[in-house]
Design a protein around this motif. Structure first.
Motif, PDB file in Angstrom:
ATOM      1  N   UNK A 176     -22.294 -25.371  -9.640  1.00  0.00           N
ATOM      2  CA  UNK A 176     -22.735 -24.583 -10.782  1.00  0.00           C
ATOM      3  C   UNK A 176     -23.938 -23.719 -10.435  1.00  0.00           C
ATOM      4  N   UNK A 177     -24.730 -24.144  -9.443  1.00  0.00           N
ATOM      5  CA  UNK A 177     -25.835 -23.304  -8.977  1.00  0.00           C
ATOM      6  C   UNK A 177     -25.334 -21.936  -8.546  1.00  0.00           C
ATOM      7  N   UNK A 178     -24.244 -21.937  -7.776  1.00  0.00           N
ATOM      8  CA  UNK A 178     -23.688 -20.676  -7.304  1.00  0.00           C
ATOM      9  C   UNK A 178     -23.144 -19.857  -8.468  1.00  0.00           C
ATOM     10  N   UNK A 179     -22.496 -20.514  -9.427  1.00  0.00           N
ATOM     11  CA  UNK A 179     -21.957 -19.808 -10.592  1.00  0.00           C
ATOM     12  C   UNK A 179     -23.064 -19.140 -11.392  1.00  0.00           C
ATOM     13  N   UNK A 180     -24.137 -19.875 -11.678  1.00  0.00           N
ATOM     14  CA  UNK A 180     -25.260 -19.334 -12.444  1.00  0.00           C
ATOM     15  C   UNK A 180     -25.928 -18.205 -11.668  1.00  0.00           C
ATOM     16  N   UNK A 181     -26.045 -18.384 -10.350  1.00  0.00           N
ATOM     17  CA  UNK A 181     -26.662 -17.355  -9.519  1.00  0.00           C
ATOM     18  C   UNK A 181     -25.840 -16.072  -9.528  1.00  0.00           C
ATOM     19  N   UNK A 182     -24.507 -16.214  -9.488  1.00  0.00           N
ATOM     20  CA  UNK A 182     -23.640 -15.029  -9.515  1.00  0.00           C
ATOM     21  C   UNK A 182     -23.738 -14.324 -10.864  1.00  0.00           C
ATOM     22  N   UNK A 183     -23.621 -15.102 -11.957  1.00  0.00           N
ATOM     23  CA  UNK A 183     -23.588 -14.511 -13.295  1.00  0.00           C
ATOM     24  C   UNK A 183     -24.905 -13.824 -13.651  1.00  0.00           C
ATOM     25  N   UNK A 184     -25.999 -14.566 -13.588  1.00  0.00           N
ATOM     26  CA  UNK A 184     -27.285 -13.991 -13.973  1.00  0.00           C
ATOM     27  C   UNK A 184     -27.807 -13.021 -12.915  1.00  0.00           C
ATOM     28  N   UNK A 185     -27.531 -13.318 -11.637  1.00  0.00           N
ATOM     29  CA  UNK A 185     -27.962 -12.418 -10.574  1.00  0.00           C
ATOM     30  C   UNK A 185     -27.269 -11.061 -10.666  1.00  0.00           C
ATOM     31  N   UNK A 186     -25.988 -11.085 -10.997  1.00  0.00           N
ATOM     32  CA  UNK A 186     -25.251  -9.830 -11.144  1.00  0.00           C
ATOM     33  C   UNK A 186     -25.769  -9.034 -12.334  1.00  0.00           C
ATOM     34  N   UNK A 187     -26.024  -9.713 -13.456  1.00  0.00           N
ATOM     35  CA  UNK A 187     -26.533  -9.025 -14.645  1.00  0.00           C
ATOM     36  C   UNK A 187     -27.893  -8.387 -14.376  1.00  0.00           C
ATOM     37  N   UNK A 188     -28.795  -9.129 -13.730  1.00  0.00           N
ATOM     38  CA  UNK A 188     -30.123  -8.576 -13.442  1.00  0.00           C
ATOM     39  C   UNK A 188     -30.040  -7.459 -12.411  1.00  0.00           C
ATOM     40  N   UNK A 189     -29.103  -7.572 -11.472  1.00  0.00           N
ATOM     41  CA  UNK A 189     -28.946  -6.516 -10.475  1.00  0.00           C
ATOM     42  C   UNK A 189     -28.461  -5.216 -11.108  1.00  0.00           C
ATOM     43  N   UNK A 190     -27.538  -5.330 -12.065  1.00  0.00           N
ATOM     44  CA  UNK A 190     -27.056  -4.138 -12.766  1.00  0.00           C
ATOM     45  C   UNK A 190     -28.180  -3.502 -13.568  1.00  0.00           C
ATOM     46  N   UNK A 191     -28.950  -4.332 -14.264  1.00  0.00           N
ATOM     47  CA  UNK A 191     -30.002  -3.823 -15.137  1.00  0.00           C
ATOM     48  C   UNK A 191     -31.184  -3.245 -14.362  1.00  0.00           C
ATOM     49  N   UNK A 192     -31.560  -3.895 -13.243  1.00  0.00           N
ATOM     50  CA  UNK A 192     -32.761  -3.491 -12.518  1.00  0.00           C
ATOM     51  C   UNK A 192     -32.486  -2.612 -11.317  1.00  0.00           C
ATOM     52  N   UNK A 193     -31.225  -2.519 -10.884  1.00  0.00           N
ATOM     53  CA  UNK A 193     -30.935  -1.716  -9.706  1.00  0.00           C
ATOM     54  C   UNK A 193     -29.844  -0.669  -9.952  1.00  0.00           C
ATOM     55  N   UNK A 194     -28.669  -1.111 -10.428  1.00  0.00           N
ATOM     56  CA  UNK A 194     -27.549  -0.179 -10.598  1.00  0.00           C
ATOM     57  C   UNK A 194     -27.878   0.896 -11.634  1.00  0.00           C
ATOM     58  N   UNK A 195     -28.347   0.487 -12.817  1.00  0.00           N
ATOM     59  CA  UNK A 195     -28.662   1.460 -13.867  1.00  0.00           C
ATOM     60  C   UNK A 195     -29.750   2.443 -13.432  1.00  0.00           C
ATOM     61  N   UNK A 196     -30.874   1.996 -12.851  1.00  0.00           N
ATOM     62  CA  UNK A 196     -31.880   2.960 -12.387  1.00  0.00           C
ATOM     63  C   UNK A 196     -31.359   3.895 -11.290  1.00  0.00           C
ATOM     64  N   UNK A 197     -30.529   3.358 -10.374  1.00  0.00           N
ATOM     65  CA  UNK A 197     -29.972   4.204  -9.320  1.00  0.00           C
ATOM     66  C   UNK A 197     -29.086   5.298  -9.914  1.00  0.00           C
ATOM     67  N   UNK A 198     -28.322   4.956 -10.938  1.00  0.00           N
ATOM     68  CA  UNK A 198     -27.466   5.944 -11.594  1.00  0.00           C
ATOM     69  C   UNK A 198     -28.303   7.039 -12.260  1.00  0.00           C
ATOM     70  N   UNK A 199     -29.436   6.665 -12.833  1.00  0.00           N
ATOM     71  CA  UNK A 199     -30.330   7.663 -13.428  1.00  0.00           C
ATOM     72  C   UNK A 199     -30.823   8.637 -12.364  1.00  0.00           C
ATOM     73  N   UNK A 200     -31.225   8.107 -11.211  1.00  0.00           N
ATOM     74  CA  UNK A 200     -31.719   8.970 -10.131  1.00  0.00           C
ATOM     75  C   UNK A 200     -30.595   9.840  -9.568  1.00  0.00           C
ATOM     76  N   UNK A 201     -29.402   9.234  -9.367  1.00  0.00           N
ATOM     77  CA  UNK A 201     -28.276   9.988  -8.814  1.00  0.00           C
ATOM     78  C   UNK A 201     -27.761  11.064  -9.770  1.00  0.00           C
ATOM     79  N   UNK A 202     -28.004  10.866 -11.073  1.00  0.00           N
ATOM     80  CA  UNK A 202     -27.538  11.871 -12.030  1.00  0.00           C
ATOM     81  C   UNK A 202     -28.199  13.226 -11.798  1.00  0.00           C
ATOM     82  N   UNK A 203     -29.374  13.226 -11.182  1.00  0.00           N
ATOM     83  CA  UNK A 203     -30.040  14.493 -10.852  1.00  0.00           C
ATOM     84  C   UNK A 203     -29.314  15.225  -9.719  1.00  0.00           C
ATOM     85  N   UNK A 204     -28.505  14.476  -8.956  1.00  0.00           N
ATOM     86  CA  UNK A 204     -27.837  15.051  -7.784  1.00  0.00           C
ATOM     87  C   UNK A 204     -26.370  15.346  -8.053  1.00  0.00           C
ATOM     88  N   UNK A 205     -25.644  14.380  -8.637  1.00  0.00           N
ATOM     89  CA  UNK A 205     -24.192  14.542  -8.779  1.00  0.00           C
ATOM     90  C   UNK A 205     -23.743  14.767 -10.214  1.00  0.00           C
TER      91      UNK A 205
END
Length: 375
Positions: free
Chosen positions: A286-315
């Motif tokens: 379950x450690x791995x499951x929790x790490x995947x679920x919450x880790x993926x959510x935080x990665x989207x919120x703190x990395x994917x979404x900001x990267x998309x904002x920056x890339x929107x200036x280019x593409x």
């Protein structure tokens, strides 16, 4: 020498493939991978058919991605394994969002971001508790790691709430865009320092809790990495077909744009991570499951979404902001709150998963019944 040849010769490869197919029947759906590629070439306007075929093709690719990631995480530990799975799994969301970003479909981009966060924190986490609890009665996980990820989600929710709050105070669009760009830089910096904290300076706090079931005959590290790379490329290719067909197919099937981005795109994009998380929970990891679920959510919120904002200036046709509609912000906040409450005790049982899935069902039903104009 002859034994080695028999093991690695054509007959040995066939035997290995048949063994994998018996262990994971979903791999039989791999036949849809070339089918969807050929259909996209022959009939690019058959959107509903391409939508269905792309979903069927992503499912076995997700199973392979899960299998390879489990083999790697067994040798690297659940913390690194969860980060690896979340990163590779989020490539699908990133590819889908990049295609929509380039087409100027910012509503779909934001709906998929919000939906991915809610899906990971409610559906994936709840499903892991449910499936793991049905087999193992009561499971334990590292609540320090879970609280850490929940804290990152809280920060991201605050950052996504501020642009919406400022825009409602009648501030100019330029100010909101500048604020979004600054927040994107802050979130990426926080995410990078969070990785340094959890994987380097304080990694002892994120050690796994409990004992996992032993599995024998797993893939080697080199085989797993090769499969991860190849499958990720195919997932990216199929995702482009999915993006090109999802909107038209959704209209024919009576789904609103909000439901498509928030539920359909999020579920398909997270297929690989869900397969890995659910499988890990059933294996008493379950450690791995929790790490995947919450880790993926935080990665989207703190990395994917900001990267998309920056890339929107280019593409993108124009810069994209982090301003979400109030309903999306409210759902992300409630999902973050639910994740914090579910992970607070460090133990999981099947009924806890039912509660999380019920909240997700409420969100999904609301978005499905929402009038197209309101979405």
């Amino acid at each position: 020498m002859q034994d080695v040849q028999r093991k690695h010769g054509p007959s040995g490869l066939v035997a290995t493939a048949m063994a994998e197919l018996r262990a994971a029947p979903l791999l039989a759906l791999l036949v849809f991978v070339p089918v969807v590629i050929l259909t996209d070439i022959a009939a690019p306007d058959a959107h509903t058919l391409l939508f269905i075929l792309s979903v069927l093709a992503i499912i076995p690719l997700a199973a392979l991605l899960s299998r390879a990631t489990e083999a790697v995480s067994a040798r690297t530990g659940d913390a690194v394994g969860g980060l690896l799975n979340a990163t590779l799994g989020n490539l699908t969301e990133l590819v889908i969002s990049l295609a929509a970003l380039q087409a100027g479909q910012y509503l779909l981009v934001k709906a998929s971001i919000a939906g991915a966060i809610v899906t990971n924190t409610l559906f994936m986490l709840g499903g892991s508790f449910l499936l793991g609890g049905l087999k193992h009665h009561l499971q334990e996980f590292n609540r320090v790691s879970a609280r850490f990820q929940a804290s990152l989600l809280f920060l991201a929710t605050v950052a996504l709430f501020v642009p919406s709050l400022v825009s409602r105070a009648d501030q100019g669009a330029e100010m909101v865009q500048a604020l979004s760009l600054g927040l994107a830089v802050i979130l990426i910096a926080v995410y990078a320092m969070g990785m340094l904290f959890s994987l380097k300076t304080h990694r002892e706090l994120f050690a796994s809790v409990g004992e996992a079931e032993e599995h024998h005959g797993g893939w080697g590290m080199s085989t797993s990495i090769i499969i991860l790379v190849v499958v990720t490329l195919f997932v990216a290719l199929i995702s482009e077909v999915f993006v090109g067909s999802v909107q038209a197919a959704a209209e024919k099937m009576g789904m609103t744009p909000a439901f498509v981005g928030f539920i359909v795109v999020a579920l398909v994009g997270a297929a690989a991570e869900m397969t890995a998380a659910f499988s890990a929970a059933r294996a008493n990891r379950l450690d791995l499951s929790v790490s995947i679920a919450l880790g993926s959510a935080s990665q989207i919120a703190l990395f994917v979404a900001p990267v998309l904002v920056i890339l929107s200036y280019v593409i993108g046709p124009e810069p994209m902001s982090l301003q979400f509609w109030p309903g999306a912000v409210a759902m992300m906040f409630l999902a973050m709150l639910a994740a914090a409450l579910l992970s607070n005790g460090g133990r999981g049982a099947w009924y806890v998963g039912v509660l999380a899935l019920a909240v997700y069902a409420i969100f999904g039903l609301t978005l499905f019944l929402l009038p197209p104009a309101a979405s």
